[in-house]
Design a protein around this motif. Structure first.
Motif, PDB file in Angstrom:
ATOM      1  N   LEU A 153      38.978  45.898  33.870  1.00 25.35           N
ATOM      2  CA  LEU A 153      40.420  46.111  33.699  1.00 25.35           C
ATOM      3  C   LEU A 153      40.720  46.751  32.352  1.00 25.35           C
ATOM      4  N   ASP A 154      40.007  46.304  31.314  1.00 32.02           N
ATOM      5  CA  ASP A 154      40.204  46.876  29.985  1.00 32.02           C
ATOM      6  C   ASP A 154      39.807  48.348  29.954  1.00 32.02           C
ATOM      7  N   ALA A 155      38.803  48.718  30.736  1.00 32.00           N
ATOM      8  CA  ALA A 155      38.364  50.111  30.775  1.00 32.00           C
ATOM      9  C   ALA A 155      39.375  51.001  31.495  1.00 32.00           C
ATOM     10  N   VAL A 156      40.109  50.447  32.442  1.00 30.51           N
ATOM     11  CA  VAL A 156      41.072  51.213  33.229  1.00 30.51           C
ATOM     12  C   VAL A 156      42.454  51.214  32.568  1.00 30.51           C
ATOM     13  N   ALA A 157      42.726  50.269  31.699  1.00 30.72           N
ATOM     14  CA  ALA A 157      44.052  50.109  31.095  1.00 30.72           C
ATOM     15  C   ALA A 157      44.579  51.356  30.386  1.00 30.72           C
ATOM     16  N   MET A 178      23.089  45.312  46.545  1.00 23.31           N
ATOM     17  CA  MET A 178      23.922  46.473  46.799  1.00 23.31           C
ATOM     18  C   MET A 178      24.493  47.042  45.490  1.00 23.31           C
ATOM     19  N   ALA A 179      24.892  46.153  44.566  1.00 25.50           N
ATOM     20  CA  ALA A 179      25.429  46.615  43.288  1.00 25.50           C
ATOM     21  C   ALA A 179      24.347  47.333  42.481  1.00 25.50           C
ATOM     22  N   ASP A 180      23.104  46.820  42.522  1.00 26.11           N
ATOM     23  CA  ASP A 180      22.012  47.453  41.785  1.00 26.11           C
ATOM     24  C   ASP A 180      21.712  48.849  42.315  1.00 26.11           C
ATOM     25  N   LEU A 181      21.942  49.072  43.584  1.00 24.27           N
ATOM     26  CA  LEU A 181      21.708  50.386  44.185  1.00 24.27           C
ATOM     27  C   LEU A 181      22.878  51.337  43.992  1.00 24.27           C
ATOM     28  N   GLY A 182      23.994  50.824  43.460  1.00 20.92           N
ATOM     29  CA  GLY A 182      25.142  51.683  43.198  1.00 20.92           C
ATOM     30  C   GLY A 182      26.136  51.776  44.344  1.00 20.92           C
ATOM     31  N   TYR A 183      25.937  50.998  45.381  1.00 24.50           N
ATOM     32  CA  TYR A 183      26.865  51.028  46.512  1.00 24.50           C
ATOM     33  C   TYR A 183      28.168  50.300  46.193  1.00 24.50           C
ATOM     34  N   ILE A 184      28.084  49.344  45.279  1.00 22.90           N
ATOM     35  CA  ILE A 184      29.262  48.591  44.864  1.00 22.90           C
ATOM     36  C   ILE A 184      29.459  48.840  43.373  1.00 22.90           C
ATOM     37  N   ASN A 185      30.639  49.345  43.030  1.00 19.32           N
ATOM     38  CA  ASN A 185      30.941  49.643  41.630  1.00 19.32           C
ATOM     39  C   ASN A 185      32.387  49.244  41.380  1.00 19.32           C
ATOM     40  N   ASP A 186      32.565  48.105  40.739  1.00 17.69           N
ATOM     41  CA  ASP A 186      33.914  47.590  40.501  1.00 17.69           C
ATOM     42  C   ASP A 186      34.746  48.508  39.620  1.00 17.69           C
ATOM     43  N   LEU A 187      34.136  49.125  38.622  1.00 15.51           N
ATOM     44  CA  LEU A 187      34.870  50.018  37.730  1.00 15.51           C
ATOM     45  C   LEU A 187      35.393  51.229  38.494  1.00 15.51           C
ATOM     46  N   LEU A 188      34.559  51.810  39.317  1.00 14.94           N
ATOM     47  CA  LEU A 188      34.982  52.960  40.108  1.00 14.94           C
ATOM     48  C   LEU A 188      36.085  52.570  41.091  1.00 14.94           C
ATOM     49  N   ALA A 194      38.222  50.105  40.656  1.00 18.50           N
ATOM     50  CA  ALA A 194      39.425  49.849  39.854  1.00 18.50           C
ATOM     51  C   ALA A 194      40.100  51.153  39.465  1.00 18.50           C
ATOM     52  N   GLU A 195      39.332  52.149  39.047  1.00 19.32           N
ATOM     53  CA  GLU A 195      39.907  53.449  38.691  1.00 19.32           C
ATOM     54  C   GLU A 195      40.598  54.096  39.885  1.00 19.32           C
ATOM     55  N   SER A 196      39.937  54.053  41.018  1.00 16.00           N
ATOM     56  CA  SER A 196      40.491  54.655  42.226  1.00 16.00           C
ATOM     57  C   SER A 196      41.758  53.948  42.685  1.00 16.00           C
ATOM     58  N   LYS A 197      41.706  52.633  42.721  1.00 16.14           N
ATOM     59  CA  LYS A 197      42.858  51.831  43.152  1.00 16.14           C
ATOM     60  C   LYS A 197      44.032  51.990  42.187  1.00 16.14           C
ATOM     61  N   GLN A 238      47.846  43.202  38.233  1.00 17.02           N
ATOM     62  CA  GLN A 238      47.868  42.014  39.092  1.00 17.02           C
ATOM     63  C   GLN A 238      47.083  42.253  40.374  1.00 17.02           C
ATOM     64  N   ALA A 239      47.257  43.415  40.965  1.00 21.83           N
ATOM     65  CA  ALA A 239      46.548  43.730  42.214  1.00 21.83           C
ATOM     66  C   ALA A 239      45.041  43.804  41.985  1.00 21.83           C
ATOM     67  N   LEU A 240      44.642  44.380  40.869  1.00 21.64           N
ATOM     68  CA  LEU A 240      43.209  44.469  40.586  1.00 21.64           C
ATOM     69  C   LEU A 240      42.607  43.103  40.299  1.00 21.64           C
ATOM     70  N   ARG A 241      43.341  42.261  39.583  1.00 20.77           N
ATOM     71  CA  ARG A 241      42.854  40.885  39.349  1.00 20.77           C
ATOM     72  C   ARG A 241      42.723  40.138  40.674  1.00 20.77           C
ATOM     73  N   HIS A 242      43.696  40.334  41.540  1.00 21.99           N
ATOM     74  CA  HIS A 242      43.668  39.688  42.856  1.00 21.99           C
ATOM     75  C   HIS A 242      42.472  40.182  43.673  1.00 21.99           C
TER      76      HIS A 242
END
Length: 121
Positions: free
Chosen positions: A44-48, A1-11, A13-16, A32-36
């Motif tokens: 996280l470093d990209a969103v900081a 799913m991640a390879d197909l782009g359905y799951i994107n942690d960076l996106l 994290a930015e949205s959240k 803290q919420a994102l780490r959880h």
């Protein structure tokens, strides 16, 4: 799913982070919420930087929601100010910024007191 782009942690994290910041939560609490949620340190470093840029606006949003400092109806007594400060710290805001906001008088100009001169419009 991640390879197909359905799951994107960076996106995610930015949205959240954006949503939590608009609700008035600070960078520490958002991190803290994102780490959880299982977000890796690289994401996280990209969103900081975006979280740090919104520090003042999120603190003011929190104060507005809770009617703290310049958004209060009347000047709070010392015990109430201590509780307000504790609430802002639990929300993830920096001590010095939270202290400035809590100590402001109702109706005081936020732009002149808190927002750095280079960020004013």
């Amino acid at each position: 799913m991640a390879d197909l782009g359905y799951i994107n942690d960076l996106l995610f994290a930015e949205s959240k982070a954006g949503a939590m910041g608009r609700r008035g939560l600070g960078a520490r609490r958002i991190g803290q919420a994102l780490r959880h949620a299982g977000i890796e340190d690289s994401d996280l470093d990209a969103v900081a930087p975006a979280m740090e840029a919104d520090t003042i606006s999120s603190a003011l949003a929190f104060a507005r929601r809770r009617r703290i400092g310049p958004f209060a109806r009347e000047v709070a007594e010392r015990p109430v100010q201590e509780k307000q400060l504790a609430a802002m710290l639990r929300a993830g805001h920096a001590l010095d910024l939270a202290r400035k906001i809590v100590r402001m008088a109702p109706g005081e100009d936020v732009e002149a007191s808190i927002v750095p001169e280079r960020d004013r419009f």
